[in-house]
Design a protein around this motif. Structure first.
Motif, PDB file in Angstrom:
ATOM      1  N   LEU A   3       8.681  79.716  52.738  1.00 16.70           N
ATOM      2  CA  LEU A   3       8.336  80.254  51.424  1.00 16.70           C
ATOM      3  C   LEU A   3       6.845  80.513  51.294  1.00 16.70           C
ATOM      4  CD1 LEU A   3      10.690  78.165  49.120  1.00 16.70           C
ATOM      5  CD2 LEU A   3      10.928  80.555  49.771  1.00 16.70           C
ATOM      6  N   ASP A   4       6.035  79.577  51.742  1.00 18.48           N
ATOM      7  CA  ASP A   4       4.581  79.756  51.666  1.00 18.48           C
ATOM      8  C   ASP A   4       4.115  80.929  52.513  1.00 18.48           C
ATOM      9  OD1 ASP A   4       4.284  77.662  49.920  1.00 18.48           O
ATOM     10  OD2 ASP A   4       3.905  76.172  51.504  1.00 18.48           O
ATOM     11  N   GLU A   5       4.700  81.078  53.687  1.00 19.60           N
ATOM     12  CA  GLU A   5       4.298  82.165  54.568  1.00 19.60           C
ATOM     13  C   GLU A   5       4.713  83.523  54.014  1.00 19.60           C
ATOM     14  OE1 GLU A   5       5.445  81.588  58.599  1.00 19.60           O
ATOM     15  OE2 GLU A   5       4.495  79.619  58.751  1.00 19.60           O
ATOM     16  N   ILE A   6       5.901  83.572  53.446  1.00 19.35           N
ATOM     17  CA  ILE A   6       6.355  84.838  52.850  1.00 19.35           C
ATOM     18  C   ILE A   6       5.445  85.234  51.698  1.00 19.35           C
ATOM     19  CG2 ILE A   6       8.158  85.816  51.373  1.00 19.35           C
ATOM     20  CD1 ILE A   6      10.198  84.882  53.327  1.00 19.35           C
ATOM     21  N   ARG A   7       5.087  84.249  50.857  1.00 21.34           N
ATOM     22  CA  ARG A   7       4.179  84.549  49.743  1.00 21.34           C
ATOM     23  C   ARG A   7       2.866  85.119  50.259  1.00 21.34           C
ATOM     24  NH1 ARG A   7       5.678  79.160  47.942  1.00 21.34           N
ATOM     25  NH2 ARG A   7       7.363  79.279  46.404  1.00 21.34           N
ATOM     26  N   LYS A   8       2.362  84.570  51.351  1.00 18.88           N
ATOM     27  CA  LYS A   8       1.091  85.026  51.910  1.00 18.88           C
ATOM     28  C   LYS A   8       1.211  86.462  52.432  1.00 18.88           C
ATOM     29  CE  LYS A   8      -0.111  83.489  55.941  1.00 18.88           C
ATOM     30  NZ  LYS A   8      -0.565  82.603  57.047  1.00 18.88           N
ATOM     31  N   PHE A   9       2.283  86.752  53.140  1.00 13.77           N
ATOM     32  CA  PHE A   9       2.420  88.076  53.742  1.00 13.77           C
ATOM     33  C   PHE A   9       2.768  89.156  52.733  1.00 13.77           C
ATOM     34  CE2 PHE A   9       2.773  85.635  57.724  1.00 13.77           C
ATOM     35  CZ  PHE A   9       1.931  86.397  58.532  1.00 13.77           C
ATOM     36  N   THR A  10       3.473  88.786  51.660  1.00 13.51           N
ATOM     37  CA  THR A  10       3.829  89.812  50.670  1.00 13.51           C
ATOM     38  C   THR A  10       2.643  90.235  49.807  1.00 13.51           C
ATOM     39  OG1 THR A  10       4.622  88.074  49.159  1.00 13.51           O
ATOM     40  CG2 THR A  10       6.273  89.216  50.518  1.00 13.51           C
ATOM     41  N   LEU A  11       1.499  89.603  49.991  1.00 12.55           N
ATOM     42  CA  LEU A  11       0.302  90.071  49.291  1.00 12.55           C
ATOM     43  C   LEU A  11      -0.081  91.475  49.760  1.00 12.55           C
ATOM     44  CD1 LEU A  11      -1.931  86.843  49.367  1.00 12.55           C
ATOM     45  CD2 LEU A  11      -0.615  87.735  47.434  1.00 12.55           C
ATOM     46  N   THR A  12       0.196  91.767  51.018  1.00 12.98           N
ATOM     47  CA  THR A  12      -0.198  93.066  51.576  1.00 12.98           C
ATOM     48  C   THR A  12       0.949  93.812  52.262  1.00 12.98           C
ATOM     49  OG1 THR A  12      -0.915  91.941  53.604  1.00 12.98           O
ATOM     50  CG2 THR A  12      -2.602  92.368  51.922  1.00 12.98           C
ATOM     51  N   SER A  13       2.096  93.177  52.415  1.00 19.10           N
ATOM     52  CA  SER A  13       3.228  93.808  53.106  1.00 19.10           C
ATOM     53  C   SER A  13       4.466  93.783  52.221  1.00 19.10           C
ATOM     54  CB  SER A  13       3.535  93.075  54.419  1.00 19.10           C
ATOM     55  OG  SER A  13       2.413  93.114  55.285  1.00 19.10           O
ATOM     56  N   ASN A  14       5.340  94.780  52.389  1.00 17.44           N
ATOM     57  CA  ASN A  14       6.578  94.783  51.599  1.00 17.44           C
ATOM     58  C   ASN A  14       7.833  94.724  52.474  1.00 17.44           C
ATOM     59  OD1 ASN A  14       6.446  97.364  52.628  1.00 17.44           O
ATOM     60  ND2 ASN A  14       6.620  98.416  50.659  1.00 17.44           N
ATOM     61  N   ILE A  15       7.648  94.604  53.796  1.00 11.47           N
ATOM     62  CA  ILE A  15       8.789  94.414  54.700  1.00 11.47           C
ATOM     63  C   ILE A  15       8.433  93.290  55.670  1.00 11.47           C
ATOM     64  CG2 ILE A  15      10.294  95.465  56.414  1.00 11.47           C
ATOM     65  CD1 ILE A  15       9.841  98.135  55.120  1.00 11.47           C
ATOM     66  N   ILE A  16       9.210  92.205  55.613  1.00 11.44           N
ATOM     67  CA  ILE A  16       8.942  91.002  56.404  1.00 11.44           C
ATOM     68  C   ILE A  16      10.095  90.776  57.375  1.00 11.44           C
ATOM     69  CG2 ILE A  16       8.367  88.550  56.322  1.00 11.44           C
ATOM     70  CD1 ILE A  16       6.420  90.287  54.724  1.00 11.44           C
ATOM     71  N   TYR A  17       9.814  90.638  58.661  1.00 10.78           N
ATOM     72  CA  TYR A  17      10.833  90.416  59.683  1.00 10.78           C
ATOM     73  C   TYR A  17      10.854  88.938  60.081  1.00 10.78           C
ATOM     74  CZ  TYR A  17      11.059  95.490  60.300  1.00 10.78           C
ATOM     75  OH  TYR A  17      11.227  96.838  60.104  1.00 10.78           O
ATOM     76  N   LEU A  18      12.079  88.352  60.120  1.00 12.16           N
ATOM     77  CA  LEU A  18      12.254  86.952  60.493  1.00 12.16           C
ATOM     78  C   LEU A  18      13.108  86.849  61.755  1.00 12.16           C
ATOM     79  CD1 LEU A  18      13.147  85.371  57.011  1.00 12.16           C
ATOM     80  CD2 LEU A  18      10.871  85.780  57.986  1.00 12.16           C
ATOM     81  N   ASP A  19      12.898  85.766  62.524  1.00 14.05           N
ATOM     82  CA  ASP A  19      13.772  85.511  63.665  1.00 14.05           C
ATOM     83  C   ASP A  19      14.838  84.493  63.270  1.00 14.05           C
ATOM     84  OD1 ASP A  19      12.579  83.020  63.634  1.00 14.05           O
ATOM     85  OD2 ASP A  19      11.396  83.339  65.463  1.00 14.05           O
ATOM     86  N   ASN A  20      15.561  83.926  64.230  1.00 15.65           N
ATOM     87  CA  ASN A  20      16.682  83.032  63.908  1.00 15.65           C
ATOM     88  C   ASN A  20      16.225  81.650  63.449  1.00 15.65           C
ATOM     89  OD1 ASN A  20      15.819  82.147  66.462  1.00 15.65           O
ATOM     90  ND2 ASN A  20      17.886  81.410  66.966  1.00 15.65           N
ATOM     91  N   LYS A  21      14.905  81.390  63.523  1.00 18.92           N
ATOM     92  CA  LYS A  21      14.367  80.137  62.984  1.00 18.92           C
ATOM     93  C   LYS A  21      13.567  80.377  61.702  1.00 18.92           C
ATOM     94  CE  LYS A  21      13.936  78.031  67.583  1.00 18.92           C
ATOM     95  NZ  LYS A  21      12.990  77.451  68.592  1.00 18.92           N
ATOM     96  N   PHE A  22      13.628  81.610  61.228  1.00 17.74           N
ATOM     97  CA  PHE A  22      12.912  82.043  60.018  1.00 17.74           C
ATOM     98  C   PHE A  22      11.401  82.010  60.198  1.00 17.74           C
ATOM     99  CE2 PHE A  22      16.331  81.479  56.501  1.00 17.74           C
ATOM    100  CZ  PHE A  22      17.157  82.315  57.227  1.00 17.74           C
ATOM    101  N   ASN A  23      10.958  82.230  61.420  1.00 15.55           N
ATOM    102  CA  ASN A  23       9.546  82.492  61.648  1.00 15.55           C
ATOM    103  C   ASN A  23       9.284  83.973  61.384  1.00 15.55           C
ATOM    104  OD1 ASN A  23       8.756  79.858  62.607  1.00 15.55           O
ATOM    105  ND2 ASN A  23       9.911  80.328  64.475  1.00 15.55           N
ATOM    106  N   ILE A  24       8.135  84.285  60.813  1.00 14.44           N
ATOM    107  CA  ILE A  24       7.773  85.672  60.569  1.00 14.44           C
ATOM    108  C   ILE A  24       7.263  86.273  61.873  1.00 14.44           C
ATOM    109  CG2 ILE A  24       6.223  87.230  59.314  1.00 14.44           C
ATOM    110  CD1 ILE A  24       6.341  85.253  56.973  1.00 14.44           C
ATOM    111  N   ILE A  25       7.996  87.265  62.369  1.00 22.39           N
ATOM    112  CA  ILE A  25       7.660  87.851  63.665  1.00 22.39           C
ATOM    113  C   ILE A  25       7.025  89.232  63.525  1.00 22.39           C
ATOM    114  CG2 ILE A  25       9.378  86.561  64.983  1.00 22.39           C
ATOM    115  CD1 ILE A  25      11.242  88.972  64.746  1.00 22.39           C
TER     116      ILE A  25
END
Length: 358
Positions: A80-102
């Motif tokens: 959740l914290d990482e998604i919040r950080k990346f959505t400041l400048t990005s609107n498409i976030i890709y995750l792997d099977n461990k929910f790491n942002i790749i």
């Protein structure tokens, strides 16, 4: 081996139906997968609920195989914290099977249609796309949106909508239509006869406000298009009344309440023959519009059982000498229509002037 005839339309139709069934089954296989349900309920929905800016639009993208093979034991605890950080400048976030942002990126869409087409096409590459919108989560799988709950898929459309006016501001919008929009020569000349036509009658006519033949059609379409651009609703034309078979010029519906606009014009136009001018239309024409609008209100209420919010009379005034219209205190309104006055309004006259006659 029997050859396939790709010019056989019936065969192609059946082939298309089979392909759709295959895709539908494949989508169902993903959606009904137990791991998909867990991820959606425990993680994806939480991302949507916990976002601080409810107007923020973004998508979380996961490969189908990473959903089915999700490693829940080693899930990213800081998701959740990482998604919040990346959505400041990005609107498409890709995750792997461990929910790491790749991966992450920002795409600017011109409108919601373009965004939906992109998400549908991208999902054909074996991605599950979870679009986080203002109303909920849309899920794109194998080329389809299986949970369409949002109206907007890009911030640009949402901004345009919030700038649009509601029905309580109709007088303001039409005032802007006259004062700003119709100030442009390219707009107001839509209604006037061209100079070459007028010279066939009398060269002096080019200095006057002479309208085209049947100008109400141009006025109806022109105003309708402007209302659709500036207001939060969809405006249609020529809705037929069931009993009288007459047509309303412009209409819309707001939360189950019906509004319509009757258009009348004042002045002179080219007549049906195209060889002379009509008789001038003045105050009597405006009073006729009052009676006609009241009659429509009555029919909508009593014969069509429609919840009428208001019937508006819109006057386009192209007279050379413009005076206030004398409505005679509405004493001409017959008793059977008088009670419908409470649902009737006259829009202030829209003045048309040919400012550049040459």
């Amino acid at each position: 081996m029997q050859q396939v005839n790709f010019e056989d339309m019936e065969f192609l139709h059946e082939l298309g139906k089979m392909a759709n069934k295959v895709l539908e089954q494949a989508r169902n296989d993903v959606v009904n997968n137990q791991m998909f349900k867990i991820i959606k309920m425990q993680y994806i929905e939480r991302i949507w609920r916990d976002r601080i800016n409810e107007k923020q639009l973004f998508s979380v993208v996961i490969k189908e195989e990473d959903i089915v093979n999700a490693d829940l034991k080693n899930i990213n605890k800081n998701l959740l914290d990482e998604i919040r950080k990346f959505t400041l400048t990005s609107n498409i976030i890709y995750l792997d099977n461990k929910f790491n942002i790749i991966n992450h990126k920002h795409l600017d869409f011109t409108d919601s249609s373009e965004a939906k087409i992109y998400y549908k096409n991208h999902s054909l590459d074996k991605y599950c796309i979870f679009f986080m919108g203002t109303n909920g989560i849309d899920i794109f799988i194998k080329g389809e949106n299986i949970g369409e709950v949002n109206l907007f898929y890009c911030a640009q459309d949402m901004k345009k909508y919030t700038e649009k006016k509601d029905i309580s501001q109709i007088h303001e919008v039409i005032n802007q239509y006259q004062q700003s929009y119709l100030a442009s020569q390219s707009e107001y000349m839509v209604f006037f006869a061209d100079n070459s036509t007028l010279r066939q009658f009398d060269a002096s006519l080019i200095k006057r406000n002479i309208l085209k033949n049947k100008p109400e059609k141009y006025m109806r379409d022109h105003l309708k298009n402007y209302l659709n651009e500036k207001m939060q609703y969809t405006f249609g034309i020529e809705s037929e009344l069931s009993a009288s078979k007459k047509e309303l010029d412009i209409y819309t519906e707001v939360n189950g309440v019906f509004y319509f606009f009757e258009i009348k014009w004042l002045g002179q136009s080219i007549d049906d023959s195209g060889t002379k001018l009509t008789n001038p239309y003045g105050d009597a024409r405006a009073r006729e519009g009052v009676t006609q609008t009241l009659g429509y209100i009555k029919e909508l209420l009593t014969q069509m059982d429609i919840n009428v919010g208001a019937g508006f009379l819109v006057l386009f005034d192209a007279r050379d000498d413009k005076q206030e219209v004398d409505y005679q205190d509405y004493k001409f309104v017959k008793p059977d229509l008088a009670k419908y006055m409470q649902l009737f309004q006259v829009i202030p006259r829209i003045e048309l002037n040919k400012r550049h006659p040459a």
